[in-house]
Design a protein around this motif. Structure first.
Motif, PDB file in Angstrom:
ATOM      1  N   ASP A   1       5.609 -10.257  13.325  1.00  0.00           N
ATOM      2  CA  ASP A   1       5.014  -9.193  14.092  1.00  0.00           C
ATOM      3  C   ASP A   1       3.820  -8.793  13.381  1.00  0.00           C
ATOM      4  OD1 ASP A   1       5.386  -6.886  16.102  1.00  0.00           O
ATOM      5  OD2 ASP A   1       4.987  -6.146  14.250  1.00  0.00           O
TER       6      ASP A   1
ATOM      7  N   HIS B   1      12.760  -6.995  19.383  1.00  0.00           N
ATOM      8  CA  HIS B   1      11.590  -6.192  19.092  1.00  0.00           C
ATOM      9  C   HIS B   1      11.733  -4.498  18.721  1.00  0.00           C
ATOM     10  CE1 HIS B   1       7.414  -4.593  18.764  1.00  0.00           C
ATOM     11  NE2 HIS B   1       7.806  -3.724  19.692  1.00  0.00           N
TER      12      HIS B   1
ATOM     13  N   THR C   1       1.557  -6.529  14.706  1.00  0.00           N
ATOM     14  CA  THR C   1       0.920  -5.389  15.464  1.00  0.00           C
ATOM     15  C   THR C   1       0.009  -4.242  14.797  1.00  0.00           C
ATOM     16  OG1 THR C   1       2.906  -5.397  17.174  1.00  0.00           O
ATOM     17  CG2 THR C   1       1.464  -3.455  17.238  1.00  0.00           C
TER      18      THR C   1
ATOM     19  N   SER D   1       3.439 -11.979  16.939  1.00  0.00           N
ATOM     20  CA  SER D   1       4.026 -11.021  17.935  1.00  0.00           C
ATOM     21  C   SER D   1       3.158  -9.655  17.786  1.00  0.00           C
ATOM     22  CB  SER D   1       5.452 -10.832  17.914  1.00  0.00           C
ATOM     23  OG  SER D   1       5.701  -9.544  18.682  1.00  0.00           O
TER      24      SER D   1
ATOM     25  N   SER E   1      13.552 -13.069  16.946  1.00  0.00           N
ATOM     26  CA  SER E   1      12.706 -12.961  15.614  1.00  0.00           C
ATOM     27  C   SER E   1      12.619 -14.280  14.895  1.00  0.00           C
ATOM     28  CB  SER E   1      12.653 -11.765  14.874  1.00  0.00           C
ATOM     29  OG  SER E   1      12.505 -10.547  15.547  1.00  0.00           O
TER      30      SER E   1
END
Length: 447
Positions: free
Chosen positions: A54, A83, A56, A25, A10
């Motif tokens: 991230d 992750h 998502t 990501s 990360s």
């Protein structure tokens, strides 16, 4: 490339967070969105805000499942070694999948058609009052009806910024331009640019444009240090004028909201006349041209300038109710500095929003904003379903100890004024912007 070399951390991902080098990501896979920035339908700012992180939950919330088909072409063939999926995010994604499987994102009901059927009579009655009567009271009522029509058109604009309110993309675009640009004089392109940034970075003092209202309002003393807005890409100066205005912001909040449309008019033209990429720019400008043709023409039918001023003041003041509503859901909620982090996206959305509890028969008044927590977690969900999913969202929040704030409309106003008053008194403590006198002492003492 061996397996070990196909993973990054990360911290490595965070190094790719600029306009010239933007990675994100999604579900552990790493994508290079640098070349996609200028083509992204939601604008480049949401991607830049999440670059190096991230994304998502945000990706799932704002895109239909078909959007995942575009991801392979952006792949770096890398994955995040560290992750991890939090329990809250896991349950959030499960609920999102259940709502999608139930077809709720596709079933829009007849909300937009119903609103259009209300807006048209309001417009007809407003115009008839202007043209057929000489009485000031009728003209004031006509202005109020125009304001109500603008409010309802605003709800259509808000909805259409998140999902297609009509089945046909072409009809959807027509409805957007008619309800926003032509009827209300507000660019739908500006609205989407502004509102997307607000949703992605909800209640970030330096990233969320819906909290950046200097020199008139601040919700935190952090603005006293002249923060740099990452949305406007400029410093927000907190000088003597801003200090004076903020010192009385809990008194001026409602009067200023009566004229908030003037700022929206200006922002619409500033965007459309800028060098930013704006889809359908010519069509949007044409829509604004229609507004600035029919609205002054309507005012010209009024018998005198006092009557014209009355009409404008009343119509703007009524529409000010909607501008107040946009503030109630966030001004008194938790704020923070910096961009949102992917690992706590669900928490940021819930802690930065406030529901307004009301009976179902008042849903027309709030336009879906009464379920702000639900709307921020599922922005693509048509508002006709927000009430039905509210218990599910409340259960999600309770299970993971996330905030789920819901108060009455009047309590929401009280909390907003309380927040503004706190910041106002803090501004006064920093310096004395006006000479002290009896009036100053009275206001400064009692707020």
């Amino acid at each position: 490339m061996d397996v070990a070399a196909s993973y990054i951390t990360s911290s490595d991902l965070r190094k790719h967070s600029t306009r010239d080098d933007a990675w994100i990501s999604i579900d552990g896979a790493v994508y290079d969105v640098t070349e996609w920035l200028h083509r992204h339908p939601g604008g480049s700012l949401p991607l830049l805000t999440l670059a190096g992180r991230d994304a998502t939950d945000a990706f799932l919330a704002f895109h239909p499942p078909s959007a995942a088909l575009l991801l392979p072409r952006l792949s770096t063939n890398l994955r995040l070694r560290d992750h991890a999926l939090s329990p809250a995010s896991s349950d959030y994604r499960r609920l999102l999948s259940e709502l999608s499987s139930a077809g709720l994102f596709e079933r829009k009901g007849h909300t937009t058609v119903a609103l259009l059927s209300v807006i048209l009579p309001l417009l007809v009655l407003s115009v008839a009052g202007v043209v057929l009567s000489e009485r000031a009271s009728v003209h004031a009522l006509s202005g109020a009806l125009m304001g109500l029509a603008w409010i309802q058109s605003g709800w259509i604009g808000h909805d259409s910024g998140h999902y297609s309110v009509m089945r046909s993309p072409r009809v959807n675009r027509v409805v957007q331009i008619l309800s926003g640009n032509v009827l209300a004089g507000i660019s739908i392109g500006w609205w989407k640019w502004n509102h997307n940034a607000h949703h992605i970075s909800c209640n970030s003092l330096d990233f969320d444009p819906d909290l950046q209202h200097l020199p008139f309002f601040v919700v935190s003393s952090s603005f006293f240090s002249s923060l740099t807005s990452r949305f406007y890409d400029r410093k927000l100066p907190f000088g003597s004028l801003a200090r004076f205005l903020v010192s009385y912001q809990h008194w001026t909040f409602y009067p200023v909201m009566c004229f908030a449309r003037l700022n929206l008019f200006a922002q619409s033209f500033l965007l459309l006349l800028s060098n930013r990429k704006v889809p359908h720019r010519a069509l949007e400008l044409l829509g604004l041209l229609f507004f600035w043709t029919w609205f002054p023409l309507l005012l010209s039918y009024l018998p005198s300038w006092p009557h014209r001023l009355l009409f404008v003041l009343v119509s703007f003041s009524v529409t000010g109710i909607q501008h107040v509503q946009f503030c109630l859901n966030h001004f008194s909620s938790k704020v923070y500095l910096g961009p949102p982090t992917g690992s706590d996206w669900v928490q940021i959305q819930t802690s930065g929003t406030l529901d307004v509890s009301c009976s179902s028969w008042m849903d027309w008044f709030h336009g879906g904003l009464q379920f702000q927590v639900e709307h921020h977690l599922f922005p693509r969900l048509p508002r006709c379903h927000l009430r039905s999913i509210a218990p599910l969202v409340k259960d999600l929040c309770q299970k993971h100890n996330l905030p789920y704030n819901s108060v009455s409309f009047w309590k929401a106003n009280l909390l907003t004024i309380r927040t503004l008053r706190t910041a106002a008194l803090q501004a006064r403590d920093s310096s004395n912007p006006v000479p002290k006198n009896l009036l100053w002492e009275a206001v400064n003492t009692h707020g």
